[in-house]
Design a protein around this motif. Structure first.
Motif, PDB file in Angstrom:
ATOM      1  N   SER A  79      33.039 -61.256  44.633  1.00  0.00           N
ATOM      2  CA  SER A  79      32.476 -61.056  43.283  1.00  0.00           C
ATOM      3  C   SER A  79      31.550 -62.209  42.891  1.00  0.00           C
ATOM      4  O   SER A  79      31.671 -62.804  41.821  1.00  0.00           O
ATOM      5  N   VAL A  80      30.613 -62.526  43.801  1.00  0.00           N
ATOM      6  CA  VAL A  80      29.603 -63.548  43.531  1.00  0.00           C
ATOM      7  C   VAL A  80      28.235 -62.930  43.728  1.00  0.00           C
ATOM      8  O   VAL A  80      28.088 -61.878  44.362  1.00  0.00           O
ATOM      9  N   VAL A  81      27.198 -63.575  43.183  1.00  0.00           N
ATOM     10  CA  VAL A  81      25.842 -63.069  43.343  1.00  0.00           C
ATOM     11  C   VAL A  81      25.376 -63.299  44.774  1.00  0.00           C
ATOM     12  O   VAL A  81      25.901 -64.154  45.499  1.00  0.00           O
ATOM     13  N   ASP A  82      24.375 -62.535  45.185  1.00  0.00           N
ATOM     14  CA  ASP A  82      23.915 -62.591  46.572  1.00  0.00           C
ATOM     15  C   ASP A  82      23.464 -63.983  46.994  1.00  0.00           C
ATOM     16  O   ASP A  82      23.718 -64.422  48.117  1.00  0.00           O
ATOM     17  N   GLY A  83      22.763 -64.679  46.089  1.00  0.00           N
ATOM     18  CA  GLY A  83      22.266 -66.008  46.441  1.00  0.00           C
ATOM     19  C   GLY A  83      23.400 -66.964  46.763  1.00  0.00           C
ATOM     20  O   GLY A  83      23.316 -67.748  47.718  1.00  0.00           O
ATOM     21  N   THR A 180      12.196 -66.533  40.615  1.00  0.00           N
ATOM     22  CA  THR A 180      13.505 -65.967  40.332  1.00  0.00           C
ATOM     23  C   THR A 180      13.725 -65.875  38.823  1.00  0.00           C
ATOM     24  O   THR A 180      13.130 -66.610  38.041  1.00  0.00           O
ATOM     25  N   VAL A 181      14.576 -64.940  38.445  1.00  0.00           N
ATOM     26  CA  VAL A 181      14.980 -64.758  37.050  1.00  0.00           C
ATOM     27  C   VAL A 181      16.484 -64.953  36.972  1.00  0.00           C
ATOM     28  O   VAL A 181      17.230 -64.407  37.785  1.00  0.00           O
ATOM     29  N   ARG A 182      16.924 -65.753  36.025  1.00  0.00           N
ATOM     30  CA  ARG A 182      18.356 -65.972  35.807  1.00  0.00           C
ATOM     31  C   ARG A 182      18.687 -65.577  34.378  1.00  0.00           C
ATOM     32  O   ARG A 182      18.160 -66.148  33.435  1.00  0.00           O
ATOM     33  N   GLY A 331      27.000 -55.587  41.470  1.00  0.00           N
ATOM     34  CA  GLY A 331      26.607 -56.989  41.501  1.00  0.00           C
ATOM     35  C   GLY A 331      25.115 -57.218  41.576  1.00  0.00           C
ATOM     36  O   GLY A 331      24.649 -58.334  41.382  1.00  0.00           O
ATOM     37  N   CYS A 332      24.335 -56.165  41.862  1.00  0.00           N
ATOM     38  CA  CYS A 332      22.881 -56.306  41.910  1.00  0.00           C
ATOM     39  C   CYS A 332      22.301 -55.778  40.600  1.00  0.00           C
ATOM     40  O   CYS A 332      22.587 -54.645  40.205  1.00  0.00           O
TER      41      CYS A 332
END
Length: 412
Positions: A79-83, A180-182, A331-332
């Motif tokens: 359950s973490v972002v791809d990066g 990138t966008v956060r 998650g995406c």
């Protein structure tokens, strides 16, 4: 299999033991020094567990022969972002092959996982032989250092190990530049040019700062930080020194919210929920185009699109994008308008071009779907079930546009 089950069971026992409950119960009685010592001991324990996690991820990567899809599988499982998943996997590969001493520091609780990731990133460009040499040099330099100090020490040691390769590293880093966008808390987000050429970044900041200071000197009441941010966004959108461009965001809000009859949150695709007041402000813009969306009152799912809009409808594709809003892999959060329309059942295997079989997937997840071991199945209720090569299953459903509403009894 018995050994595997025993390993997992032992890990669960360690991390959920009764001893932890006793520790938590006693924390309120500690003095300042003891509280610091307890935090240090916990940090060391976390580092040791991170070493276990890196070994497990390294084993997974080796078992899959380094397949890139391991990153997405880890992102789903943890359950973490791809990066972040990519960083974990690459660090695991390095620690378990060419940075054994850094891994040993994790085992001893002397370096944390974040610091280990800095070492792995700093030595990624080195040969295996040079990486092991740097690993040996750093063994006595890393304990007690924070992550920024570790990064600097590792970068310096890597440059000393291969001075001729430093220029190649710089060239590779610059070729990896990206935007990138956060997304942050409600209503805010950040945009960043990562690994841009240093001279261009410096020149861009100088221009932004100069224009911000000129506005400030002319009587602007915004702070310099606010002005720099506003100037940068204005320049990107063509407001100063460039041709104005039309930009699009997709906002989902209830009619009653739009009319001010309630303050239910709205949703901005790719960002998440925003307050009703901000949604009404955006919807009231001079270039805003409104579109009616018909939903099922019991489920909140999209049923149809109204046709009253200044452009003709694009039909099926537009319906699927409005329904899904974002990439359907859990998650995406890439907005559907930037995704590919894909068949959940491949066309060559009997798939049909219908809203019951089409889904939105970003380009990377579109490619992931076709890799060996990945299975995608779209249910009749719109639930997408993804099965990974490890046999783990994850469900994805388009979020309803509103909370399901109770069915009203007939008037007679």
């Amino acid at each position: 299999m018995d050994t595997l089950n025993a390993t997992v069971a032992l890990l669960k026992e360690i991390t959920s033991s009764e001893a932890l409950k006793e520790v938590n119960a006693s924390l309120d009685t500690l003095g300042d020094n003891d509280a610091v010592d307890a935090a240090v001991a916990a940090t060391e324990g976390i580092a040791r567990l991170e070493a276990v996690r890196f070994r497990a991820l390294g084993r997974l990567s080796r078992h899959r022969d380094g397949a890139s899809s391991v990153v997405q599988e880890v992102a789903l499982a943890l359950s973490v972002v791809d990066g972040h998943a990519a960083g974990l996997v690459s660090t695991a590969q390095a620690l378990t092959t060419r940075l054994p001493r850094t891994l040993g520091l994790l085992d001893a609780g002397k370096v944390g996982g974040f610091g280990a990731m800095k070492v792995a990133a700093a030595t990624a460009w080195l040969s295996d032989e040079d990486a092991r040499a740097v690993d040996a040099v750093l063994e006595g330099r890393l304990p007690g250092r924070n992550s920024d100090q570790i990064r600097k020490a590792a970068n310096h040691a890597a440059m000393m190990a291969d001075r001729d390769g430093a220029s190649r590293r710089t060239e590779r880093n610059r070729s990896g530049r990206r935007l990138t966008v956060r997304h942050g808390d409600t209503g805010v987000a950040s945009i960043e040019v990562e690994d841009g050429p240093a001279e261009k970044v410096a020149a861009a900041y100088t221009r932004i700062d100069r224009e911000a200071r000129a506005l400030r000197a002319s009587g602007e009441t915004r702070t310099l930080d606010q002005l720099r941010a506003d100037v940068a966004l204005d320049l990107l959108l063509g407001g100063q020194g460039g041709k104005p461009e039309r930009s699009e965001v997709f906002l989902y809000m209830d009619l009653n919210t739009y009319l001010g009859l309630n303050d239910d949150p709205a949703e901005m695709a790719g960002h998440g929920h925003i307050p009703a007041s901000l949604a009404r402000e955006i919807a009231g813009g001079s270039n805003t185009v409104l579109r009616r969306i018909i939903t099922d009152p019991l489920s909140g799912q999209v049923l149809d699109l109204g046709r009253n809009r200044y452009r003709p409808t694009a039909g099926l594709g537009e319906f699927v994008r409005v329904r899904d809003r974002e990439c359907r892999r859990p998650g995406c959060h890439r907005v559907a308008q930037a995704c590919d329309l894909d068949h959940s059942v491949p066309w060559q295997f009997g798939g049909h071009t219908a809203d019951t079989e089409l889904i939105d997937l970003c380009r990377r997840d579109h490619r992931l779907k076709d890799e060996p071991g990945w299975s995608y199945r779209l249910g009749s209720d719109g639930t997408l079930t993804i099965t990974t090569p490890a046999g783990q299953r994850y469900d994805s459903s388009p979020p309803p546009l509103h909370e399901p509403r109770a069915e009203e009894p007939p008037p007679f």
